[in-house]
Each structure stands twice: as C-alpha cells, then as structure tokens.
Write a protein that holds these residues in place. Structure first.
Motif, short mmCIF file in Angstrom:
data_model
loop_
_atom_site.label_atom_id
_atom_site.label_comp_id
_atom_site.label_asym_id
_atom_site.label_seq_id
_atom_site.Cartn_x
_atom_site.Cartn_y
_atom_site.Cartn_z
N VAL A 141 15.60 13.15 -8.24
CA VAL A 141 15.10 12.11 -7.83
C VAL A 141 14.15 11.61 -9.22
CG1 VAL A 141 13.80 10.61 -6.86
CG2 VAL A 141 15.10 12.13 -5.36
N ILE A 142 13.98 10.52 -9.87
CA ILE A 142 13.11 10.47 -11.19
C ILE A 142 12.17 9.90 -10.81
CG2 ILE A 142 14.37 7.80 -12.56
CD1 ILE A 142 13.82 9.87 -14.67
N GLY A 143 10.72 9.91 -11.16
CA GLY A 143 9.95 8.82 -10.98
C GLY A 143 8.55 9.94 -12.09
N THR A 144 7.69 8.86 -11.89
CA THR A 144 6.19 9.02 -12.95
C THR A 144 5.16 9.78 -12.17
OG1 THR A 144 5.22 7.35 -11.94
CG2 THR A 144 6.89 7.38 -14.45
N LYS A 157 10.87 7.16 2.72
CA LYS A 157 11.67 7.80 4.03
C LYS A 157 12.21 8.01 4.33
CE LYS A 157 6.77 9.76 5.75
NZ LYS A 157 6.10 9.19 6.96
N LYS A 158 12.83 6.35 4.46
CA LYS A 158 14.08 5.25 4.81
C LYS A 158 15.74 5.49 4.03
CE LYS A 158 11.78 1.46 7.39
NZ LYS A 158 11.66 0.34 7.75
N TRP A 159 14.58 5.20 2.57
CA TRP A 159 16.53 5.56 1.93
C TRP A 159 17.00 7.28 1.26
CZ3 TRP A 159 16.39 8.55 -2.64
CH2 TRP A 159 14.86 8.60 -3.45
N ASN A 200 0.65 -1.14 -0.11
CA ASN A 200 -0.16 -0.24 -0.06
C ASN A 200 0.71 1.74 0.35
OD1 ASN A 200 0.79 0.05 2.69
ND2 ASN A 200 -0.70 -0.74 3.24
N PHE A 201 0.24 2.83 0.23
CA PHE A 201 0.77 3.70 0.07
C PHE A 201 1.92 3.64 1.61
CE2 PHE A 201 -2.10 5.02 -2.72
CZ PHE A 201 -1.22 5.51 -4.34
N GLU A 202 1.01 3.27 2.17
CA GLU A 202 2.03 3.75 3.38
C GLU A 202 2.99 2.90 3.69
OE1 GLU A 202 1.22 2.62 8.43
OE2 GLU A 202 -0.35 2.16 7.15
N GLU A 203 3.29 1.67 3.10
CA GLU A 203 4.53 0.60 2.80
C GLU A 203 5.57 1.66 2.26
OE1 GLU A 203 5.44 -3.97 3.23
OE2 GLU A 203 5.53 -2.99 0.94
N TYR A 204 5.17 2.07 1.26
CA TYR A 204 5.80 2.28 0.12
C TYR A 204 6.79 3.86 0.61
CZ TYR A 204 7.45 4.64 -4.12
OH TYR A 204 8.75 4.89 -5.03
N ILE A 234 6.00 10.80 -8.10
CA ILE A 234 6.62 11.26 -7.59
C ILE A 234 6.54 12.49 -6.70
CG2 ILE A 234 6.05 13.33 -10.34
CD1 ILE A 234 9.67 12.44 -9.23
N PHE A 235 4.21 12.80 -6.71
CA PHE A 235 4.75 13.60 -5.74
C PHE A 235 4.58 12.94 -4.80
CE2 PHE A 235 1.98 14.14 -9.60
CZ PHE A 235 2.15 14.75 -10.02
N ARG A 236 4.95 11.94 -4.26
CA ARG A 236 4.33 11.19 -2.77
C ARG A 236 5.80 11.13 -2.00
NH1 ARG A 236 0.64 8.81 -1.49
NH2 ARG A 236 0.83 8.00 0.20
N ILE A 237 6.78 11.19 -3.08
CA ILE A 237 8.28 11.40 -2.90
C ILE A 237 8.34 13.05 -2.55
CG2 ILE A 237 11.17 11.29 -4.40
CD1 ILE A 237 9.52 8.90 -5.64
#
Length: 344
Positions: free
Chosen positions: A73-76, A55-57, A46-50, A80-83
């Motif tokens: 940091v790259i994403g889609t 946060k850890k890395w 789920n989003f919580e695990e992601y 990317i919004f969560r990151i």
C-alpha cells in the motif's frame, strides 16, 4: 472484490486516494496554477469517513489474498499512518516500510514547508507466520550485488512516460512510475502469479504485470482512466520467457552448510572471519564452528552473541579477509555453489 474467490490473489498493490484535503489554489512563482489532486475520488468529509472507506477495502483485500500472499500500500503523510494502523488492526503483519525517494519532486512553491520528496509503501503479509515470496537474490543482482535497501531512489513520471492530454495537462494526477512497479513485482511475485490492483488508475500495475508475465486484475471506476489503461495494455509487449525467468532464490538453491566450505578448503581451519568494519575477528575451527575469545558456536550463533542480538544471518555478516580485500561469506558460498551446480 466481492466477486472474486477467497484466497485467489498472490499480490495486491494498492494506491488508494490520499485524502490530501486541499483547500486553496496553489500558485507557482509566475502565478500559474499548480495541478494538484482535486478529483472527487480524493474528497472525504472527515477522517472518520476516510477510515471507514479504508477498513472496507482492506478487509475485502484480505479475503481475496492467499495465506502466503502480500499486499503493498502506497501513501503520503496525509494517509499512510492511518492506513498502517488499520492494517495492523486487521491482523496484517508489516514486513517493511519502503521510502520512495523522488529524485525529481515537485517544489514547495509556497516556501512554508520542506519539499515533499517521498512517499511511503507498506509491505505486509496476512500473518506473521506467512511464507511469503521475497526474491532476495534477484534484488541483490538488480542492486549490483548489494542487498536492496528500503530507500528507493526513483524519479516521478516525466517525459514520454507521463500521460498527457492534447492540452498538455496530465491525464492522471497520481500516475506511478513503471520502475516502481517493476521493483515491487520482481521482489515479491513470480512468473504466472496473479496481481490485483483495486485502484488501477492509468494502469501502471497491469502494464508491468503483463510485461513481466504475471496475471493481473484491476478495478477502476473512472471511464477515462479505463481508456488510458486499455490503450497502454494494447501497446505493451510481453517479455520473452528466457528474459522473465529469474535465477532461483537463495532458499531454492542447493544447501551448502558452512562446514562443507571448511571441508573443501574454501575456508580452511584457522581462517579469520571479520565483520564488515573489522570490529570483531573470529577463527574457524576444524569442525566449522567459530571462536572469538570465550565465545564459540556456528557462524549464526557467534554473530548474534557478539552483537547482543537474538539472531544473525552469519552468511551476510561475516567476511573473509585476505591481504588486499575482504569478501562476504555469502558471495564465497555463491561462487562455490555455482561451480558445484555446473559440475553436476
């Protein structure tokens, strides 16, 4: 990353799992399967695990990054919004969001959405006050003398660059093009800097770092990807010193105040400066200040006032117009500076 010394890395490029949340198989119009990202490393409950993973890395990355270092940091749209939120929660300062526009994107086979033709890169410093590396002038040269914009038109891996297995299947589902890492490393690192990729994959970051004479550290848990990266690195040739050594950035060049151009007659008193669209016209005074109606001041102060902005880089705003054309003030300064350096 726990084994690395604190504040030991100049730049981090991170291509983390996107958490695509794919469920059903995707078919082409001819009913053949589309090879999406279905590997275990992209699976989260789920989003919580992601978010916890992210946060850890990112926390580990911040510890090893130098105070004046930067992270990409790259994403889609999947992640990317969560990151971005987590980066800000951890006190990173976002400098830019770069849109990588894929000139040859995979079509949307179901026809239920727009074709996903871009990814987003977040470029951040450890704090707002960090004195980070940005090779502005070199990027300008790379872009035919124009400022490099935040929309990057680069094709996805194809042809010989795309690593494939003997059955023609892709060796890595999210292999990044070398051109993308080339631009990132040229923009925000210097020769001899240390680059870290915590999700090395097939090794593109390490390959480009080696080629451009940057040191590199890469982490990867998949043994097959490690083999790919090692093979690519073995085949990578380091560019010669005279090729890798870039021209000095604008901040490292000899200072040339606007008044010096006025004194030397390069831009004489009475000359008219305009913005690019010739909406504003300012006259140069004998002391190097500009005047436009009831406003006077430096090239930066007047540029800011007429635009209603808190600040303005006058070198990149004002143009000198003659009968047939206009030339950016910074280009005129550059020509004068080069002549000055050659005489010395």
């Amino acid at each position: 990353m726990k084994k690395l010394p604190s504040k030991s890395v100049d730049l981090i490029f991170a291509d983390p799992p996107y958490n695509l949340q794919l469920e059903k198989e995707l078919k082409r119009p001819d009913h053949t399967n589309v090879n999406g990202v279905r590997e275990n490393w992209d699976q989260f409950k789920n989003f919580e695990e992601y978010d916890d993973f992210t946060k850890k890395w990112i926390s580990a990355a911040k510890r090893v990054l130098k105070e004046d270092g930067t992270i990409w940091v790259i994403g889609t749209y999947h992640n990317i919004f969560r990151i971005g939120k987590i980066l800000q929660d951890l006190d990173f300062w976002i400098l830019n969001d770069i849109v990588w526009i894929k000139t040859n994107p995979m079509p949307n086979f179901r026809g239920t959405r727009f074709t996903n033709a871009n990814e987003t890169l977040l470029w951040c410093t450890t704090s707002r006050k960090a004195k980070y590396t940005f090779n502005y002038q070199n990027l300008k040269e790379l872009n035919e003398g124009k400022q490099m914009r935040s929309d990057w038109h680069i094709p996805i891996c194809a042809g010989k660059e795309r690593l494939r297995e003997s059955n023609n299947q892709r060796s890595h589902p999210t292999q990044k093009p070398e051109a993308l890492l080339y631009r990132i490393l040229v923009s925000s690192t210097n020769k001899g800097d240390t680059v870290l990729d915590p999700f090395l994959g097939s090794g593109t970051t390490a390959v480009m770092a080696k080629k451009l004479q940057r040191n590199f550290i890469g982490f990867e848990q998949d043994k097959e990807y490690i083999k790919l990266a090692k093979k690519r690195l073995k085949q990578t040739k380091v560019l010669a010193d005279e090729v890798v050594t870039m021209a000095k950035s604008r901040k490292d060049l000899p200072k040339v105040p606007f008044g010096e151009l006025v004194e030397q007659g390069i831009i004489p008193p009475g000359a008219v400066l305009t913005d690019k669209k010739e909406k504003f016209k300012a006259t140069v005074s004998i002391d190097g200040s500009l005047k436009i109606k009831d406003i006077s001041g430096s090239i930066h102060q007047v540029g800011a006032k007429i635009q209603g902005l808190p600040s303005c880089n006058g070198w990149d705003f004002w143009h000198v117009k003659d009968k047939s054309s206009s030339k950016l003030l910074d280009d005129i300064r550059g020509d004068y500076r080069r002549r000055k350096i050659s005489l010395n």
